[in-house]
Each structure stands twice: as structure tokens, then as C-alpha cells.
Design an enzyme around this catalytic site. Structure first.
Site, PDB file in Angstrom:
ATOM      1  N   MET A  65       3.637   8.721 -10.564  1.00 31.55           N
ATOM      2  CA  MET A  65       4.154  10.062 -10.851  1.00 31.55           C
ATOM      3  C   MET A  65       5.308   9.924 -11.851  1.00 31.55           C
ATOM      4  SD  MET A  65       3.727  12.351  -7.468  1.00 31.55           S
ATOM      5  CE  MET A  65       5.186  11.822  -6.627  1.00 31.55           C
ATOM      6  N   GLY A  93       9.884  -1.419  -9.929  1.00 28.88           N
ATOM      7  CA  GLY A  93       8.768  -1.512  -8.977  1.00 28.88           C
ATOM      8  C   GLY A  93       7.441  -1.155  -9.648  1.00 28.88           C
ATOM      9  N   HIS A  94       7.449  -0.081 -10.444  1.00 29.03           N
ATOM     10  CA  HIS A  94       6.220   0.297 -11.167  1.00 29.03           C
ATOM     11  C   HIS A  94       5.853  -0.784 -12.194  1.00 29.03           C
ATOM     12  CE1 HIS A  94       7.684   4.494 -10.149  1.00 29.03           C
ATOM     13  NE2 HIS A  94       6.455   4.528  -9.704  1.00 29.03           N
ATOM     14  N   GLN A 142       0.713  17.349  -3.712  1.00 32.26           N
ATOM     15  CA  GLN A 142       1.177  16.470  -2.641  1.00 32.26           C
ATOM     16  C   GLN A 142       2.624  16.740  -2.227  1.00 32.26           C
ATOM     17  OE1 GLN A 142       0.551  12.857  -5.228  1.00 32.26           O
ATOM     18  NE2 GLN A 142       2.303  12.092  -4.092  1.00 32.26           N
ATOM     19  N   LYS A 181       3.152  -1.393  -1.915  1.00 29.75           N
ATOM     20  CA  LYS A 181       3.081  -1.449  -0.445  1.00 29.75           C
ATOM     21  C   LYS A 181       4.206  -0.671   0.202  1.00 29.75           C
ATOM     22  CE  LYS A 181       0.789  -5.870   0.357  1.00 29.75           C
ATOM     23  NZ  LYS A 181       0.972  -7.199   0.931  1.00 29.75           N
ATOM     24  N   SER A 219      11.573   6.280  -7.147  1.00 31.48           N
ATOM     25  CA  SER A 219      11.954   7.233  -8.197  1.00 31.48           C
ATOM     26  C   SER A 219      12.964   8.231  -7.666  1.00 31.48           C
ATOM     27  CB  SER A 219      10.715   7.982  -8.703  1.00 31.48           C
ATOM     28  OG  SER A 219       9.773   7.055  -9.169  1.00 31.48           O
ATOM     29  N   ARG A 220      13.026   8.390  -6.343  1.00 31.62           N
ATOM     30  CA  ARG A 220      13.975   9.352  -5.768  1.00 31.62           C
ATOM     31  C   ARG A 220      15.397   8.798  -5.701  1.00 31.62           C
ATOM     32  NH1 ARG A 220       9.199  10.815  -3.012  1.00 31.62           N
ATOM     33  NH2 ARG A 220       8.789  13.051  -3.193  1.00 31.62           N
TER      34      ARG A 220
HETATM   35  O1  PAF Z   1       2.626   6.877  -5.078  1.00 33.60           O
HETATM   36  C1  PAF Z   1       2.634   7.771  -5.958  1.00 33.60           C
HETATM   37  O2  PAF Z   1       3.370   7.708  -6.935  1.00 33.60           O
HETATM   38  C2  PAF Z   1       1.673   8.957  -5.820  1.00 33.60           C
HETATM   39  O3  PAF Z   1       1.541   9.325  -4.487  1.00 33.60           O
HETATM   40  C3  PAF Z   1       0.312   8.709  -6.457  1.00 33.60           C
HETATM   41  C4  PAF Z   1      -0.450   7.580  -5.783  1.00 33.60           C
HETATM   42  C5  PAF Z   1       0.478   8.397  -7.937  1.00 33.60           C
HETATM   43  C6  PAF Z   1      -0.561   9.967  -6.352  1.00 33.60           C
HETATM   44  O4  PAF Z   1       0.041  11.056  -6.984  1.00 33.60           O
END
Ligand code: PAF
Length: 281
Positions: free
Chosen positions: A27, A33-34, A61, A148, A186-187
């Protein structure tokens, strides 16, 4: 690196990109981490394969309008990070690309989704499953990498892939932490400096409680009590949940006989952070 926003263009570009393709769904608001997920994606795809990152703040979501509104969206920085990390394609659609105004199909997992985070975030995992399934159908990736840290999300996505025979291999990547132990999220940027300084207490509390296992403790009650006691030292956080669950079923356990997970979700004001420790008897 190719950056696309439209599904039609994505489909065209994907025809020409070499396989295997490894997808990292995100997102945005990318942090170290990403980037670790992206490096893992490159390892899986190989030097000649394709690494694709999706950046989409999925409205479906979010259970709270303020959380969706305040979710960070530094798209230009994210694209630059992807470029630096060797991503081949970024897919960054508008909400209107992903959802028709009258969309009416939802993918709902019915066993694991009501527990833990699902209990306090109604509809969250249906939103995750629906968007992730859409991404799987669009990309037809050989591999997809998820952190994870969101272990419940990972378990639910694995269940969806198993139960719906989705032809993708799901890879879970270990949680990446700040030097003070706080799980990267990210938060985290939404915390005040006092909250940010306090937040590593979540990891310390879980780690201290998990240490009881080394003394032979297998009973959930003292382990949970130790974590709660430790978290209670913070004057800034409020516990959303603190649970000891079976790693496979995510149901609460009274004794640890099989791999288990000690998980917590805590609020700093309106910012909700999650973390967990894996416990093996
Ligand atoms: O983990 C996230 O960043 C989100 O839940 C995902 C898997 C990209 C789905 O929007």
C-alpha cells in the site's frame, strides 16, 4: 522501470516482461521492510525474471475512514525507492481502476478472519483477500512475497490460495525491525515523537514474555500476564488485544504444545500497531 496506472496498460506490458514474475503487493509508504521484500522478490525472480510492485491504498480493507484518510501516500518517493531497488514494474492504480462503482463480488475467508485483528477490524480481511485476488488474477505471478509481520494476513492469503487453487507460490519474509526493536510499519510515521520513543515497548514486552518459554513455562496464562505487565508500564498505549494462539489455527491456546504465536495490537491514539513473536515448544 515501467510505471503503470491503468489495467489495460498493465496487461499490455506484462505480455512483454520475462518470467518468472514475482509480485510484491503493497500500500506504498515504502520502508526498509518493503525493500527487503523487493530484494527477496529479485532473488526469487532471478536476474532475468521480473519484479513487480503494486502500490494501492485499498479502501476496501479500511474499517475506519480516518485511518484511510491519514494513511501516508508518498507516491513519488515510493517510485524512486522502487527504481533504486531494481524493480522492473510498478502498478499504481486509482481506486476507480480497481473497483467499479457497482462492484459486488467479495472474497471472504470464513475461519481465520474473525479472530485477532479481524475481531477488531470488521471486513478488513475480506478487503485484503479481494484486492490480493484481483492482483493475482492481473499479474499471474509465479511468486508473491508478503511480510510475516502481518502473520494473520499471510495465513489468510495462504488459505485463499490453497482453497481456491490459485497458481502462485506465497513467500513470507521475516519482520524487519528498527534498531530499537520496533517492527517497521508504514503507520510508524504517524506516531508523535513521544509515542515513537515508547513504541519499542511492544516488542520488548513480547520478547520478555516469550523468554519464559526458555525457563520451561508452557502455560499461556503466565506468559500473557508477563506481556501485559510489561505493556502496562507504558502510559501512552492502549492494548487492543494480546493473545497466545496456535500458529496454524490462530485459535487461543491454554498450553503450548505446538508452534504458537504471541501477538499484540496496541493503539497509540488513533494509530494501531501490531507485532508478534513465534513460540516453539
Ligand atoms: O499488507 C499490505 O500492505 C496490504 O494489506 C496488501 C497485502 C498490499 C493488500 O492491500
Amino acid at each position: 522501470m515501467i510505471v503503470v496506472g491503468k489495467i489495460e496498460t498493465l496487461r499490455e506490458q506484462l505480455k512483454a516482461l520475462p518470467r518468472p514474475l514475482c509480485l510484491v503487493p503493497t500500500m506504498g509508504a515504502l520502508h526498509e521492510g518493503h525493500l527487503a521484500l523487493i530484494r527477496e522478490a529479485r532473488r526469487l525472480a532471478g536476474p532475468r525474471g521480473t519484479v513487480a510492485v503494486s502500490i494501492f491504498v485499498n479502501p476496501m480493507q479500511f474499517d475506519r475512514a480516518d485511518d484511510l484518510e491519514n494513511y501516508p501516500r508518498p507516491l513519488d518517493e515510493d517510485i524512486a525507492s522502487c527504481e533504486r531497488t531494481g524493480v522492473d514494474l510498478v502498478f499504481s492504480p486509482e481506486a476507480g481502476q480497481m473497483y467499479h462503482a457497482d462492484h459486488s463480488i467479495v472474497i471472504r475467508e470464513n475461519r481465520l478472519s474473525g479472530l485477532l485483528c479481524g475481531a477488531s477490524r470488521p471486513g478488513h480481511f475480506a478487503g485484503v483477500c479481494t484486492v490480493v485476488m484481483k492482483l493475482f488474477l492481473l499479474f499471474r505471478a509465479e511468486f508473491a512475497v508478503f511480510g510475516k509481520k502481518d502473520f494473520q494476513q499471510l495465513a489468510i492469503i495462504r488459505r485463499m490460495v490453497r482453497d481456491l487453487n490459485v497458481p502462485v507460490e506465497i513467500i513470507g519474509h521475516p519482520t524487519i525491525r528498527e534498531p530499537d526493536g520496533l517492527a517497521m510499519s508504514s503507520r510508524n510515521v504517524r506516531l508523535t515523537s513521544a509515542q515513537r520513543a515508547d513504541a519499542p515497548i511492544i516488542h520488548r514486552a513480547l520478547a520478555a514474555a516469550a523468554d519464559l518459554l526458555k525457563t520451561g513455562e508452557r502455560n499461556a496464562e503466565p506468559i500473557l500476564a508477563a506481556a501485559k505487565h510489561h505493556l502496562g508500564k507504558s502510559e501512552l498505549l492502549a492494548i487492543d488485544y494480546l493473545s497466545l494462539v496456535d500458529a496454524a489455527t490462530l485459535e487461543s491456546v491454554a498450553m503450548i504444545h505446538r508452534p504458537a504465536i504471541l501477538a499484540a495490537a496496541c493503539f497509540y491514539g488513533r494509530v494501531r500497531l501490531i507485532d508478534h513473536m513465534e513460540l516453539s515448544p
